[in-house]
Design a protein around this motif. Structure first.
Motif, PDB file in Angstrom:
ATOM      1  N   VAL A 102       0.860  -1.188   0.000  1.00 27.73           N
ATOM      2  CA  VAL A 102       0.000   0.000   0.000  1.00 27.73           C
ATOM      3  C   VAL A 102       0.891   1.231   0.000  1.00 27.73           C
ATOM      4  O   VAL A 102       1.761   1.379   0.873  1.00 27.73           O
ATOM      5  N   PHE A 103       0.681   2.104  -0.986  1.00 26.58           N
ATOM      6  CA  PHE A 103       1.489   3.311  -1.183  1.00 26.58           C
ATOM      7  C   PHE A 103       0.567   4.507  -1.019  1.00 26.58           C
ATOM      8  O   PHE A 103      -0.424   4.645  -1.747  1.00 26.58           O
ATOM      9  N   GLU A 104       0.877   5.397  -0.057  1.00 22.78           N
ATOM     10  CA  GLU A 104       0.001   6.515   0.293  1.00 22.78           C
ATOM     11  C   GLU A 104       0.748   7.840   0.120  1.00 22.78           C
ATOM     12  O   GLU A 104       1.422   8.295   1.039  1.00 22.78           O
ATOM     13  N   PRO A 105       0.638   8.463  -1.044  1.00 26.15           N
ATOM     14  CA  PRO A 105       1.382   9.703  -1.292  1.00 26.15           C
ATOM     15  C   PRO A 105       0.652  10.925  -0.748  1.00 26.15           C
ATOM     16  O   PRO A 105      -0.580  10.995  -0.766  1.00 26.15           O
ATOM     17  N   ASN A 106       1.396  11.886  -0.268  1.00 23.01           N
ATOM     18  CA  ASN A 106       0.864  13.206   0.083  1.00 23.01           C
ATOM     19  C   ASN A 106       1.276  14.182  -1.020  1.00 23.01           C
ATOM     20  O   ASN A 106       2.232  14.952  -0.876  1.00 23.01           O
ATOM     21  N   VAL A 107       0.543  14.106  -2.119  1.00 24.78           N
ATOM     22  CA  VAL A 107       0.879  14.900  -3.299  1.00 24.78           C
ATOM     23  C   VAL A 107       0.702  16.380  -3.008  1.00 24.78           C
ATOM     24  O   VAL A 107       0.096  16.771  -1.998  1.00 24.78           O
ATOM     25  N   ARG A 108       1.197  17.213  -3.898  1.00 18.10           N
ATOM     26  CA  ARG A 108       1.063  18.663  -3.719  1.00 18.10           C
ATOM     27  C   ARG A 108      -0.418  19.013  -3.507  1.00 18.10           C
ATOM     28  O   ARG A 108      -1.308  18.395  -4.081  1.00 18.10           O
ATOM     29  N   GLY A 109      -0.637  20.001  -2.665  1.00 19.30           N
ATOM     30  CA  GLY A 109      -1.989  20.336  -2.255  1.00 19.30           C
ATOM     31  C   GLY A 109      -2.347  19.771  -0.901  1.00 19.30           C
ATOM     32  O   GLY A 109      -3.311  20.214  -0.268  1.00 19.30           O
TER      33      GLY A 109
ATOM     34  N   ASN B  11      -3.658  24.641 -11.585  1.00 18.89           N
ATOM     35  CA  ASN B  11      -2.567  23.695 -11.323  1.00 18.89           C
ATOM     36  C   ASN B  11      -3.081  22.331 -10.855  1.00 18.89           C
ATOM     37  O   ASN B  11      -2.298  21.501 -10.393  1.00 18.89           O
ATOM     38  N   ARG B  12      -4.382  22.106 -10.992  1.00 17.91           N
ATOM     39  CA  ARG B  12      -4.987  20.887 -10.459  1.00 17.91           C
ATOM     40  C   ARG B  12      -4.293  19.625 -10.953  1.00 17.91           C
ATOM     41  O   ARG B  12      -4.052  18.685 -10.196  1.00 17.91           O
ATOM     42  N   MET B  13      -3.971  19.564 -12.228  1.00 24.48           N
ATOM     43  CA  MET B  13      -3.454  18.317 -12.789  1.00 24.48           C
ATOM     44  C   MET B  13      -1.993  18.069 -12.428  1.00 24.48           C
ATOM     45  O   MET B  13      -1.487  16.959 -12.642  1.00 24.48           O
ATOM     46  N   ASP B  14      -1.315  19.069 -11.843  1.00 25.18           N
ATOM     47  CA  ASP B  14       0.047  18.829 -11.368  1.00 25.18           C
ATOM     48  C   ASP B  14       0.058  17.795 -10.242  1.00 25.18           C
ATOM     49  O   ASP B  14       1.018  17.038 -10.091  1.00 25.18           O
ATOM     50  N   SER B  15      -1.015  17.783  -9.437  1.00 23.14           N
ATOM     51  CA  SER B  15      -1.081  16.793  -8.361  1.00 23.14           C
ATOM     52  C   SER B  15      -1.262  15.391  -8.936  1.00 23.14           C
ATOM     53  O   SER B  15      -0.759  14.405  -8.373  1.00 23.14           O
ATOM     54  N   VAL B  16      -1.963  15.280 -10.075  1.00 24.98           N
ATOM     55  CA  VAL B  16      -2.114  13.990 -10.736  1.00 24.98           C
ATOM     56  C   VAL B  16      -0.765  13.541 -11.294  1.00 24.98           C
ATOM     57  O   VAL B  16      -0.418  12.350 -11.260  1.00 24.98           O
ATOM     58  N   ALA B  17       0.019  14.502 -11.771  1.00 24.88           N
ATOM     59  CA  ALA B  17       1.366  14.177 -12.241  1.00 24.88           C
ATOM     60  C   ALA B  17       2.237  13.665 -11.098  1.00 24.88           C
ATOM     61  O   ALA B  17       3.127  12.826 -11.315  1.00 24.88           O
ATOM     62  N   ASP B  18       1.985  14.131  -9.878  1.00 31.39           N
ATOM     63  CA  ASP B  18       2.717  13.605  -8.720  1.00 31.39           C
ATOM     64  C   ASP B  18       2.395  12.130  -8.487  1.00 31.39           C
ATOM     65  O   ASP B  18       3.260  11.358  -8.049  1.00 31.39           O
ATOM     66  N   VAL B  19       1.160  11.742  -8.744  1.00 28.63           N
ATOM     67  CA  VAL B  19       0.793  10.330  -8.630  1.00 28.63           C
ATOM     68  C   VAL B  19       1.553   9.513  -9.674  1.00 28.63           C
ATOM     69  O   VAL B  19       2.086   8.437  -9.387  1.00 28.63           O
ATOM     70  N   ASN B  20       1.608  10.035 -10.885  1.00 24.73           N
ATOM     71  CA  ASN B  20       2.371   9.367 -11.946  1.00 24.73           C
ATOM     72  C   ASN B  20       3.828   9.175 -11.532  1.00 24.73           C
ATOM     73  O   ASN B  20       4.408   8.098 -11.713  1.00 24.73           O
ATOM     74  N   ALA B  21       4.417  10.217 -10.941  1.00 17.90           N
ATOM     75  CA  ALA B  21       5.812  10.123 -10.495  1.00 17.90           C
ATOM     76  C   ALA B  21       5.959   9.065  -9.398  1.00 17.90           C
ATOM     77  O   ALA B  21       6.976   8.367  -9.333  1.00 17.90           O
ATOM     78  N   GLY B  22       4.940   8.942  -8.547  1.00 18.58           N
ATOM     79  CA  GLY B  22       4.982   7.917  -7.513  1.00 18.58           C
ATOM     80  C   GLY B  22       4.981   6.518  -8.092  1.00 18.58           C
ATOM     81  O   GLY B  22       5.698   5.625  -7.604  1.00 18.58           O
ATOM     82  N   VAL B  23       4.193   6.313  -9.135  1.00 15.10           N
ATOM     83  CA  VAL B  23       4.178   4.988  -9.770  1.00 15.10           C
ATOM     84  C   VAL B  23       5.506   4.727 -10.467  1.00 15.10           C
ATOM     85  O   VAL B  23       6.008   3.593 -10.466  1.00 15.10           O
ATOM     86  N   GLU B  24       6.108   5.749 -11.049  1.00 16.17           N
ATOM     87  CA  GLU B  24       7.437   5.578 -11.641  1.00 16.17           C
ATOM     88  C   GLU B  24       8.441   5.148 -10.582  1.00 16.17           C
ATOM     89  O   GLU B  24       9.313   4.299 -10.830  1.00 16.17           O
ATOM     90  N   TRP B  25       8.324   5.732  -9.391  1.00 18.71           N
ATOM     91  CA  TRP B  25       9.212   5.347  -8.283  1.00 18.71           C
ATOM     92  C   TRP B  25       8.949   3.887  -7.896  1.00 18.71           C
ATOM     93  O   TRP B  25       9.884   3.121  -7.660  1.00 18.71           O
ATOM     94  N   LEU B  26       7.678   3.505  -7.841  1.00 20.71           N
ATOM     95  CA  LEU B  26       7.337   2.123  -7.517  1.00 20.71           C
ATOM     96  C   LEU B  26       7.883   1.152  -8.565  1.00 20.71           C
ATOM     97  O   LEU B  26       8.310   0.044  -8.229  1.00 20.71           O
ATOM     98  N   ASP B  27       7.849   1.570  -9.835  1.00 26.18           N
ATOM     99  CA  ASP B  27       8.337   0.698 -10.909  1.00 26.18           C
ATOM    100  C   ASP B  27       9.790   0.291 -10.696  1.00 26.18           C
ATOM    101  O   ASP B  27      10.222  -0.790 -11.139  1.00 26.18           O
TER     102      ASP B  27
END
Length: 623
Positions: A432-439, A455-471
């Motif tokens: 289980v991965f629980e990010p505290n993205v921007r915002g 800037n709403r979609m920048d927080s979604v990009a933070d989720v993408n970066a988290g999955v890249e880290w998980l990869d």
């Protein structure tokens, strides 16, 4: 010790005790969900046999002892509709008096007077979109309440002054934009304490011991929250304590003893501090309380100010009440909410990690992996022996599946408190991965505003970066990553699945926003302006809101989707679930589960069990 064999129902039967309040005689009242929903209980000593006092199917929302009589106030809504009503309970007789009896309106408790003869509350009885202030006698009911001030915004009350002649009033213009007032009960004057402060939080306000000062956690002229004193005579503010790089996010003052407890949020973990006001702007510290690590709050002082009760929850510690000695910090557990027979040492602690995102910021996250990164090989979601792919060794294919669990708010924060669903998933072989993205809150004012409006979609990009880290993590199977979230987190799930469809093996949207336009049009009138301040307004930002709404990009979803909702949800109306399911089901496997007796989330245990058993079955089928 492994927890093999415990099904999701067992985990959802882990109890929690919270919302503690001391009576003048030392009896501790609290809310406990043993019967399925939080109800009022009391206990007289640490580990004593608790007594139950309310027996409703609906959840009780707060409890507050009278300062003089052996009676208490409590709140309750119906079917999760958040239209809280206020009640008086006499524990010795079990008699309950319905004070407000106006079920179409919300009522926000404002506290007892010092003699317990009257109480105050804020309500939207007159106009659903705004909150007025009321004062009512303890023997009065319904329309007997006196409307003392007509408001024009989101008002709540922080209690009576020591002399019972004034009320402390909090107004929220947005999640990070507040004002404070003093309402003079005798002449109806509303005195503005924080005029000129824009984009500033004033939270957890408390009267000072003498009624001449107000203490509050604020980020006025700062990036993080500090404890400040507002001098009511001069209007001047002065810093009392700072948290350095972290927020001081809560304060409780005991007027008679001049003692105080305040909290510091350090990367999600609570540091609790106690002391005594030796001068209006000076706190002499006492010993730090010996509490389990995690999240603590909801402080209630004992009658003499020599001890305080506090709710504590940790990643591996289910929510319970502790009582600490103010001066020494020695703490003792008073409530013992059950872990449903699951061994406490089977719960897994997360790792606090930080990962880089697209603009070189580091995003904090809690990452929990199964012991030995391996799932139980012989039990399905129901705890029975199974011989199918869902129960296989999680290390097959190179790693474990991971649920990316995104918090709501958006100005909330995932913190290391107890989450039974997370512990079940981990015991069942999921990470289980629980990010505290921007915002997210908790990391300063600037961080919390990084996702505002355009800037709403920048927080979604933070989720993408988290999955890249998980990869890149050796324990993770990058082909089995799931997006899950509730409320605003549900929007994040849908947005991540439309913006980055290749990342996900499945998605679980719980009471989430699919269309910002219809969400804002249909949310409760009392919260529309507050939400527009964060997301953008229908009048000025409609085109942008449409452009980021997942419903308008639903064709991009490329993984199975499960949508859960409550039919009575006043925040995110159930139409958000209906429309995303209708469109997504045309091209991906889609499931919908709506509860007729729930609102924004699932408060009844039988519903939680049905909901999360269905989620687990869905994940086992598709992941």
């Amino acid at each position: 010790m492994t927890s093999d064999g415990y099904d999701i129902e067992r985990y959802l039967n882990v109890r929690s005790a919270h919302s503690l309040d001391f009576a003048p005689d030392g009896t501790l009242a609290f809310l406990l969900d043993t019967t399925g929903t939080p109800q009022v209980w009391t206990v007289d000593e640490p580990g004593g046999w608790p007594e139950q006092h309310t027996f409703f199917d609906e959840r009780v929302t707060f409890v507050d002892w009278s300062p003089e009589r052996r009676e208490l106030a409590f709140g309750m809504d119906e079917g999760g509709n958040e239209r809280q009503q206020l009640y008086r309970l006499t524990p010795s007789t079990g008699r309950i008096t319905e004070w407000t009896a106006t079920p179409a309106a919300k009522h926000r408790w404002g506290g007892w007077t010092s003699d317990g003869d009257r109480f105050a509350f804020a309500s939207n009885r007159r106009d659903e979109s705004v909150f007025d202030l009321y004062v009512q006698g303890r023997d009065e009911t319904g329309d007997d309440a006196e409307l003392v001030h007509e408001g024009d915004g989101w008002l709540s009350l922080a209690g009576w002054s020591p002399g019972d002649d004034r009320l402390l009033v909090h107004e929220a213009h947005a999640s990070f934009d507040h004002d404070l007032y003093v309402f003079h009960v005798d002449d109806g004057e509303l005195e503005h304490l924080t005029g000129g402060s824009v984009d500033t939080r004033f939270q957890s306000p408390e009267w000072g011991p003498d009624g001449e000062n107000v203490y509050v956690c604020t980020d006025a002229d700062a990036d993080t929250l500090r404890l400040e004193r507002l001098d009511l005579a001069t209007g001047e503010r002065a810093v009392v304590e700072t948290g350095g790089d972290w927020n001081l996010d809560g304060v409780t003052v005991d007027a008679d003893s001049r003692r105080v407890v305040y909290s510091r949020n350090v990367d999600g973990y609570t540091e609790l501090m106690a002391g005594e006001f030796t001068a209006p702007g000076r706190i002499d510290p006492f010993g730090e309380p010996s509490l389990p690590g995690g999240v603590a709050g909801g402080v209630s002082f004992g009658a003499d100010g020599d001890r305080y009760a506090v709710t504590v929850s940790g990643s591996t510690v289910n929510t319970n009440g502790f009582v600490a000695d103010v001066t020494s910090g020695d703490a003792e557990q008073w409530t013992f909410a059950s872990t449903a027979g699951i061994p406490r040492d089977s719960f897994v602690e997360p790792e606090l990690v930080h990962y880089p995102t697209f603009d070189d910021r580091d995003i904090p996250a809690f990452f929990t992996l199964p012991d030995a990164a391996s799932a139980p090989a012989d039990h399905d979601a129901g705890g029975d022996a199974a011989d199918d792919s869902s129960a296989r060794d999680s290390t097959e294919d190179g790693g474990v599946p991971v649920v990316v669990d995104i918090h709501g708010g958006p100005e909330s924060q995932r913190r290391p408190s107890f989450h039974p669903v997370k512990q079940f998933l981990v015991s069942h072989g999921y990470g289980v991965f629980e990010p505290n993205v921007r915002g997210s809150s908790g990391y300063g004012k600037a961080y919390s505003h990084l996702d505002d409006v355009e800037n709403r979609m920048d927080s979604v990009a933070d989720v993408n970066a988290g999955v890249e880290w998980l990869d890149e993590h050796p324990a993770v199977d990058s082909d089995r990553v799931v997006a899950m979230g509730g409320s605003y987190g549900g929007f994040m799930v849908l947005a991540a699945m439309t913006e980055y469809p290749d990342l996900w093996a499945a998605g679980v949207d719980i009471v989430g926003i699919a269309n910002f336009v219809t969400f804002l049009e249909n949310t409760g009138d009392w919260r529309r302006e507050l939400r527009e301040a964060e997301y953008g307004s229908l009048e000025h930002d409609r085109e942008f809101l449409e452009s980021i709404s997942p419903i308008n990009h639903v064709d991009a979803i490329d993984a199975p989707l499960f949508v859960l909702h409550g039919a009575n949800d006043p925040r995110v109306p159930v139409g958000e679930a209906e429309q995303i399911v209708e469109e997504a089901s045309k091209h991906v496997p889609t499931r919908k589960l709506v509860f007729d007796d729930e609102g924004h989330g699932f408060s009844k245990r039988e519903n939680r069990i049905e909901a999360y058993r269905a989620v687990v079955d869905f994940l086992d089928e598709h992941v």
